[in-house]
Design a protein around this motif. Structure first.
Motif, PDB file in Angstrom:
ATOM      1  N   HIS A   1      31.456 -14.915  -7.538  1.00  0.00           N
ATOM      2  CA  HIS A   1      31.141 -16.279  -7.127  1.00  0.00           C
ATOM      3  C   HIS A   1      32.326 -17.198  -7.449  1.00  0.00           C
ATOM      4  O   HIS A   1      33.099 -16.920  -8.381  1.00  0.00           O
ATOM      5  N   PRO A   2      32.475 -18.301  -6.737  1.00  0.00           N
ATOM      6  CA  PRO A   2      33.519 -19.274  -7.104  1.00  0.00           C
ATOM      7  C   PRO A   2      33.408 -19.730  -8.562  1.00  0.00           C
ATOM      8  O   PRO A   2      34.429 -20.024  -9.197  1.00  0.00           O
ATOM      9  N   MET A   3      32.193 -19.803  -9.096  1.00  0.00           N
ATOM     10  CA  MET A   3      32.032 -20.198 -10.500  1.00  0.00           C
ATOM     11  C   MET A   3      32.778 -19.253 -11.430  1.00  0.00           C
ATOM     12  O   MET A   3      33.336 -19.680 -12.441  1.00  0.00           O
ATOM     13  N   HIS A   4      32.770 -17.959 -11.119  1.00  0.00           N
ATOM     14  CA  HIS A   4      33.456 -16.992 -11.978  1.00  0.00           C
ATOM     15  C   HIS A   4      34.956 -17.282 -12.028  1.00  0.00           C
ATOM     16  O   HIS A   4      35.603 -17.105 -13.067  1.00  0.00           O
ATOM     17  N   GLU A   5      35.503 -17.722 -10.912  1.00  0.00           N
ATOM     18  CA  GLU A   5      36.938 -18.036 -10.880  1.00  0.00           C
ATOM     19  C   GLU A   5      37.245 -19.300 -11.680  1.00  0.00           C
ATOM     20  O   GLU A   5      38.364 -19.459 -12.186  1.00  0.00           O
ATOM     21  N   ALA A   6      36.259 -20.190 -11.794  1.00  0.00           N
ATOM     22  CA  ALA A   6      36.484 -21.448 -12.512  1.00  0.00           C
ATOM     23  C   ALA A   6      36.335 -21.289 -14.028  1.00  0.00           C
ATOM     24  O   ALA A   6      36.840 -22.121 -14.790  1.00  0.00           O
ATOM     25  N   ILE A   7      35.657 -20.248 -14.474  1.00  0.00           N
ATOM     26  CA  ILE A   7      35.434 -20.044 -15.911  1.00  0.00           C
ATOM     27  C   ILE A   7      36.736 -19.609 -16.577  1.00  0.00           C
ATOM     28  O   ILE A   7      37.417 -18.701 -16.110  1.00  0.00           O
TER      29      ILE A   7
ATOM     30  N   TYR B   1      29.218  -8.504 -16.864  1.00  0.00           N
ATOM     31  CA  TYR B   1      29.861  -9.744 -16.403  1.00  0.00           C
ATOM     32  C   TYR B   1      31.108  -9.385 -15.613  1.00  0.00           C
ATOM     33  O   TYR B   1      31.877  -8.518 -16.033  1.00  0.00           O
ATOM     34  N   PRO B   2      31.318 -10.068 -14.464  1.00  0.00           N
ATOM     35  CA  PRO B   2      30.389 -10.999 -13.809  1.00  0.00           C
ATOM     36  C   PRO B   2      29.394 -10.251 -12.928  1.00  0.00           C
ATOM     37  O   PRO B   2      29.705  -9.177 -12.408  1.00  0.00           O
ATOM     38  N   ARG B   3      28.230 -10.835 -12.749  1.00  0.00           N
ATOM     39  CA  ARG B   3      27.201 -10.242 -11.885  1.00  0.00           C
ATOM     40  C   ARG B   3      26.750 -11.284 -10.872  1.00  0.00           C
ATOM     41  O   ARG B   3      26.437 -12.428 -11.228  1.00  0.00           O
ATOM     42  N   LEU B   4      26.688 -10.874  -9.595  1.00  0.00           N
ATOM     43  CA  LEU B   4      26.292 -11.797  -8.538  1.00  0.00           C
ATOM     44  C   LEU B   4      24.867 -12.290  -8.716  1.00  0.00           C
ATOM     45  O   LEU B   4      24.532 -13.410  -8.332  1.00  0.00           O
ATOM     46  N   SER B   5      24.008 -11.439  -9.276  1.00  0.00           N
ATOM     47  CA  SER B   5      22.597 -11.804  -9.401  1.00  0.00           C
ATOM     48  C   SER B   5      22.340 -12.766 -10.548  1.00  0.00           C
ATOM     49  O   SER B   5      21.213 -13.245 -10.702  1.00  0.00           O
ATOM     50  N   GLU B   6      23.338 -13.055 -11.365  1.00  0.00           N
ATOM     51  CA  GLU B   6      23.125 -13.904 -12.541  1.00  0.00           C
ATOM     52  C   GLU B   6      23.941 -15.200 -12.440  1.00  0.00           C
ATOM     53  O   GLU B   6      24.718 -15.551 -13.321  1.00  0.00           O
ATOM     54  N   THR B   7      23.719 -15.919 -11.335  1.00  0.00           N
ATOM     55  CA  THR B   7      24.406 -17.195 -11.154  1.00  0.00           C
ATOM     56  C   THR B   7      24.033 -18.182 -12.257  1.00  0.00           C
ATOM     57  O   THR B   7      24.845 -19.025 -12.647  1.00  0.00           O
ATOM     58  N   PHE B   8      22.805 -18.074 -12.773  1.00  0.00           N
ATOM     59  CA  PHE B   8      22.367 -19.011 -13.806  1.00  0.00           C
ATOM     60  C   PHE B   8      23.187 -18.861 -15.081  1.00  0.00           C
ATOM     61  O   PHE B   8      23.427 -19.845 -15.783  1.00  0.00           O
ATOM     62  N   ILE B   9      23.647 -17.639 -15.376  1.00  0.00           N
ATOM     63  CA  ILE B   9      24.476 -17.441 -16.569  1.00  0.00           C
ATOM     64  C   ILE B   9      25.876 -18.005 -16.338  1.00  0.00           C
ATOM     65  O   ILE B   9      26.427 -18.692 -17.198  1.00  0.00           O
ATOM     66  N   ALA B  10      26.450 -17.701 -15.185  1.00  0.00           N
ATOM     67  CA  ALA B  10      27.783 -18.236 -14.886  1.00  0.00           C
ATOM     68  C   ALA B  10      27.760 -19.760 -14.881  1.00  0.00           C
ATOM     69  O   ALA B  10      28.671 -20.418 -15.393  1.00  0.00           O
ATOM     70  N   GLN B  11      26.712 -20.336 -14.308  1.00  0.00           N
ATOM     71  CA  GLN B  11      26.592 -21.795 -14.276  1.00  0.00           C
ATOM     72  C   GLN B  11      26.545 -22.361 -15.687  1.00  0.00           C
ATOM     73  O   GLN B  11      27.181 -23.376 -15.995  1.00  0.00           O
TER      74      GLN B  11
END
Length: 419
Positions: free
Chosen positions: A49-55, A13-23
């Protein structure tokens, strides 16, 4: 009273290929669940991903190899020896080790000792993504620390983990979810009723509206070649070799370009294959990119191609999230009728599906779609309608959030309060 939290155990973590986990992590936080992230290894991707910054969840890293931090491992072992459940853990571990006498198995035990010792007292439950090696760490740590654990199973972990190991993990876990009916059938055959179906879906609020229209390119104009896009890790199960074979078999007069987004172990081999087939000038290898750049590429493309297939050793995809991301932009999809893909795409309605491992069928489908911009437009719009109606994020997240809350004794706030 101290707020109860969930420890989410991941391979990386974080991994670009695992957007579904970050989501999923971000959505669970928005449901009001406090999370701590524990990763078995540090990230290697250049981007986030922007999602990683929001977590908001804090992230802790276990020693990837026990030699990386022997003092930390020894502290975990010393602590474990004083726990009442240590003997029970040793029995489970030694049973596993007899059937899997590998350094990896020993490493998972060491990581579990560190995790069980260092996890916050506020953590009431472990939830792990992937049932193979991360599942072993979570299982051992849960047993040692007298906590419950649950899992999200996805693809490789379902199809490459031995039956004996899956059976015992399914029996030990409180509950689990998986993201395709294909995977659910295999898990139910080994542990009936232990797993529920929870599609990842897509949070459409993170995506722009689809482009108003796309140029009606048909591959005849050298000045306006058809733009193909493929997004996926450069590994065998994504079928890039079949894609290159199909591209090499297209009629010579067709004008096209391929943007290939993704990093992986096969990049050098695929670049060599592109040169050997005379395709190198038409293919751009972009490497791994953050999601905003991928969405831009989807908005500019004419056709999304993803010819997944089974890889050696049984590895296979689940339901690739990039198919739903392409649908969010009304980008027509050409894929293979394999794994979870037909659960989202009905052939001829939401996209075109061909048999896996058949480059000629892929080439014929591409040729037909090149010449029919109106059909591409119709397929793209139908795929987005399918996404909106049946694959929104809410249903799967509601199921997982409720199960986690029950397992950890957490009272979920009302949805409007959580938001």
């Amino acid at each position: 009273m101290t707020a109860r939290r969930i420890a989410v155990v991941l391979k990386g973590y974080p991994r670009l290929s695992e957007t579904f986990i970050a989501q999923e992590i971000l959505a669970l936080e928005r449901r009001g669940i406090g999370l701590d992230i524990w990763s078995l290894r540090r990230p290697t991707d250049r981007f986030r991903h922007p999602m990683h910054e929001a977590i908001r969840a804090p992230v802790a890293y276990l020693p990837e190899y026990l030699r990386d931090d022997p003092r930390r491992v020894l502290r975990g072992l010393a602590w474990a020896c004083r726990q009442r459940s240590f003997a029970a853990l040793l029995r489970v571990f030694l049973k596993d080790l007899r059937r899997d006498p590998t350094a990896s198995r020993l490493r998972r035990l060491g990581q579990a000792l560190v995790l069980a010792r260092e996890v916050s007292p506020e953590v009431a439950h472990f939830h792990v993504h992937f049932l193979h090696t991360p599942g072993s760490v979570a299982r051992y740590a849960a047993l040692l620390s007298a906590r419950g654990w649950s899992f999200s199973a996805h693809a490789k972990d379902i199809w490459t983990t031995p039956d004996w190991e899956l059976t015992e993990k399914l029996a030990d876990a409180q509950w689990g979810v998986t993201c395709t009916r294909d995977g659910l059938a295999r898990l139910d055959a080994l542990g009936p009723g232990r797993t529920r179906l929870a599609y990842h879906g897509l949070d459409l609020a993170r995506f722009p509206a689809a482009p108003a229209d796309r140029p009606p390119r048909d591959g005849r104009d050298p000045e306006a070649p058809l733009k193909l896009l493929c997004v996926g890790r450069l590994v065998a199960k994504k079928g890039h070799d079949d894609l290159f074979a199909a591209l090499g078999a297209l009629p010579a007069g067709l004008q096209w370009r391929l943007d290939l987004i993704g990093a992986g172990e096969l990049r050098a081999e695929l670049e060599r294959l592109a040169r050997e087939r005379g395709l190198a000038a038409r293919i751009t290898f972009h490497g791994a990119l953050p999601q905003p750049a991928i969405i831009v590429a989807m908005r500019e493309a004419d056709l999304f191609v993803l010819p997944t297939k089974p890889a050696e050793g049984g590895d296979r995809d689940g339901l690739p999230n990039v198919l739903m991301e392409a649908a969010s932009q009304e980008l027509p999809v050409l894929a293979t009728a394999f794994a979870g893909t037909p659960e989202f795409i009905t052939d001829g309605t939401h996209g075109i599906l061909v048999p896996p491992g058949e480059p000629k069928a892929l080439a014929d489908a591409m040729t037909a779609l090149f010449s029919d911009p109106e059909k591409r437009r119709r397929l793209g719009r139908a795929a987005r309608a399918r996404l909106v109606q049946d694959f929104s994020e809410d249903a799967g997240i509601d199921l997982i959030a409720a199960a986690l809350a029950r397992s950890a004794g957490i009272a979920l706030p009302a949805r409007e309060d959580a938001a």
